[in-house]
Design a protein around this motif. Sequence first.
Motif, mmCIF file in Angstrom:
data_model
loop_
_atom_site.group_PDB
_atom_site.id
_atom_site.type_symbol
_atom_site.label_atom_id
_atom_site.label_comp_id
_atom_site.label_asym_id
_atom_site.label_seq_id
_atom_site.Cartn_x
_atom_site.Cartn_y
_atom_site.Cartn_z
ATOM 1 N N ARG A 151 55.815 34.152 44.136
ATOM 2 C CA ARG A 151 56.147 33.942 42.728
ATOM 3 C C ARG A 151 55.903 35.226 41.949
ATOM 4 O O ARG A 151 55.280 36.160 42.460
ATOM 5 C CB ARG A 151 55.321 32.799 42.148
ATOM 6 N N ASN A 200 46.940 35.681 34.509
ATOM 7 C CA ASN A 200 45.714 35.126 35.091
ATOM 8 C C ASN A 200 45.522 35.559 36.552
ATOM 9 O O ASN A 200 44.518 35.201 37.157
ATOM 10 C CB ASN A 200 45.675 33.607 34.937
ATOM 11 N N ASP A 201 46.440 36.336 37.110
ATOM 12 C CA ASP A 201 46.303 36.867 38.471
ATOM 13 C C ASP A 201 45.577 38.204 38.506
ATOM 14 O O ASP A 201 45.302 38.740 39.581
ATOM 15 C CB ASP A 201 47.692 37.070 39.112
ATOM 16 N N GLU A 224 42.474 38.919 40.968
ATOM 17 C CA GLU A 224 42.780 38.919 42.401
ATOM 18 C C GLU A 224 43.657 40.110 42.784
ATOM 19 O O GLU A 224 43.488 40.694 43.859
ATOM 20 C CB GLU A 224 43.458 37.608 42.807
ATOM 21 N N THR A 278 50.904 33.657 47.549
ATOM 22 C CA THR A 278 49.697 32.849 47.485
ATOM 23 C C THR A 278 49.653 31.850 48.636
ATOM 24 O O THR A 278 50.675 31.348 49.088
ATOM 25 C CB THR A 278 49.599 32.074 46.149
ATOM 26 N N GLU A 322 47.207 28.480 49.267
ATOM 27 C CA GLU A 322 46.206 27.610 48.638
ATOM 28 C C GLU A 322 45.681 28.215 47.339
ATOM 29 O O GLU A 322 44.473 28.296 47.103
ATOM 30 C CB GLU A 322 45.068 27.313 49.627
ATOM 31 N N ASN A 323 46.600 28.686 46.520
ATOM 32 C CA ASN A 323 46.324 29.265 45.202
ATOM 33 C C ASN A 323 45.504 30.547 45.226
ATOM 34 O O ASN A 323 44.974 30.960 44.199
ATOM 35 C CB ASN A 323 45.672 28.233 44.279
ATOM 36 N N LYS A 324 45.380 31.181 46.389
ATOM 37 C CA LYS A 324 44.708 32.475 46.497
ATOM 38 C C LYS A 324 45.766 33.534 46.760
ATOM 39 O O LYS A 324 46.609 33.369 47.652
ATOM 40 C CB LYS A 324 43.695 32.491 47.652
#
Length: 153
Positions: free
Chosen positions: A4, A9-10, A13, A58, A60-62
């Motif tokens: 994506r 908010n990324d 990371e 990503t 699992e949202n990581k």
Amino acid sequence: MMIRKAAKNDLDEIFVLYQLLFFEMAALDPERMKPVEQSSEFIHDAIENPKFHFLVATIENKIKGFCIAQKQSAPAYNCMVPRDFAYVFDFVVAPDSRGEKIGHQLLNEMKGWAKENKLSHLELSVFSQNHQAIKFYEREGLTEITRTMGIKL
């Protein structure tokens, strides 16, 4: 796995992956690169600025990888074929996720973006010492175009 566009908010990371990327680049060529932190302003601008196409992968949202490209145009030299192309600035996959096709998916999505924008090529630079990345890019269909050479004085 999901690919994506990067979002504000990324930032944290992505920042961690940038540290990894710069550390690996410095290990490959310590005479030209140093293991520093990427500025959060650059990351924020690359996420918000429409001149960049910034993708994250990503699981699992990581965030496990990212790829940043930009539309560029060939210089206006009379010997150059006029063309618009996509240039990948930065591309990294977390070491614990390498070999899981994340790089393949990121690159495919970037190729899709380039095609949608009627860009003729996708190009990038890679350190000649980075044999693992070169093999990956060759498997993905990229070929060497030019070679930069130097000598330490």
